[in-house]
Design a protein around this motif. Sequence first.
Motif, mmCIF file in Angstrom:
data_model
loop_
_atom_site.group_PDB
_atom_site.id
_atom_site.type_symbol
_atom_site.label_atom_id
_atom_site.label_comp_id
_atom_site.label_asym_id
_atom_site.label_seq_id
_atom_site.Cartn_x
_atom_site.Cartn_y
_atom_site.Cartn_z
ATOM 1 N N LYS A 97 14.439 2.390 3.229
ATOM 2 C CA LYS A 97 13.164 2.257 3.375
ATOM 3 C C LYS A 97 12.596 3.133 4.255
ATOM 4 O O LYS A 97 13.135 3.440 5.294
ATOM 5 C CB LYS A 97 12.468 1.158 3.593
ATOM 6 N N GLY A 98 11.218 3.489 4.215
ATOM 7 C CA GLY A 98 10.608 4.409 5.313
ATOM 8 C C GLY A 98 9.507 3.613 5.921
ATOM 9 O O GLY A 98 9.884 2.081 6.152
ATOM 10 N N ILE A 99 8.472 4.010 6.490
ATOM 11 C CA ILE A 99 7.468 3.451 7.325
ATOM 12 C C ILE A 99 6.198 3.561 6.590
ATOM 13 O O ILE A 99 5.905 4.559 6.008
ATOM 14 C CB ILE A 99 7.474 4.000 8.710
ATOM 15 N N PRO A 100 5.304 2.593 6.541
ATOM 16 C CA PRO A 100 4.076 2.639 6.037
ATOM 17 C C PRO A 100 3.233 3.880 6.654
ATOM 18 O O PRO A 100 3.267 3.805 7.991
ATOM 19 C CB PRO A 100 3.231 1.610 5.910
ATOM 20 N N VAL A 101 2.688 4.674 5.986
ATOM 21 C CA VAL A 101 1.998 6.044 6.601
ATOM 22 C C VAL A 101 0.344 5.564 5.954
ATOM 23 O O VAL A 101 -0.052 5.386 4.819
ATOM 24 C CB VAL A 101 2.260 7.069 6.085
ATOM 25 N N ILE A 102 -0.349 4.944 7.180
ATOM 26 C CA ILE A 102 -1.951 4.814 6.807
ATOM 27 C C ILE A 102 -2.668 5.591 7.275
ATOM 28 O O ILE A 102 -2.721 6.088 8.195
ATOM 29 C CB ILE A 102 -2.033 3.259 7.329
ATOM 30 N N ARG A 103 -3.689 6.111 6.191
ATOM 31 C CA ARG A 103 -4.632 7.280 6.363
ATOM 32 C C ARG A 103 -5.838 6.942 6.589
ATOM 33 O O ARG A 103 -6.821 7.561 6.624
ATOM 34 C CB ARG A 103 -4.059 8.330 5.333
#
Length: 65
Positions: A29-35
Amino acid sequence: MGEAYFLRAWCHFDLLRNYGGKDASGEIKGIPVIREPITPEEFLELSRPSYDETVNQIIQDLDEA
């Protein structure tokens, strides 16, 4: 602006390196990228994206830079 995109990519890379990893099922899994701004309720409902999705977001920032 290019420097800002690079710094965001670098920070996300560092977060991925330190906090990305396998979940209970063994999937990487990755990390959430919140834009955009989100509410606390939306934050609690976030799921972790795949590793590839996170890497693609980092590459997109580097391309923008």
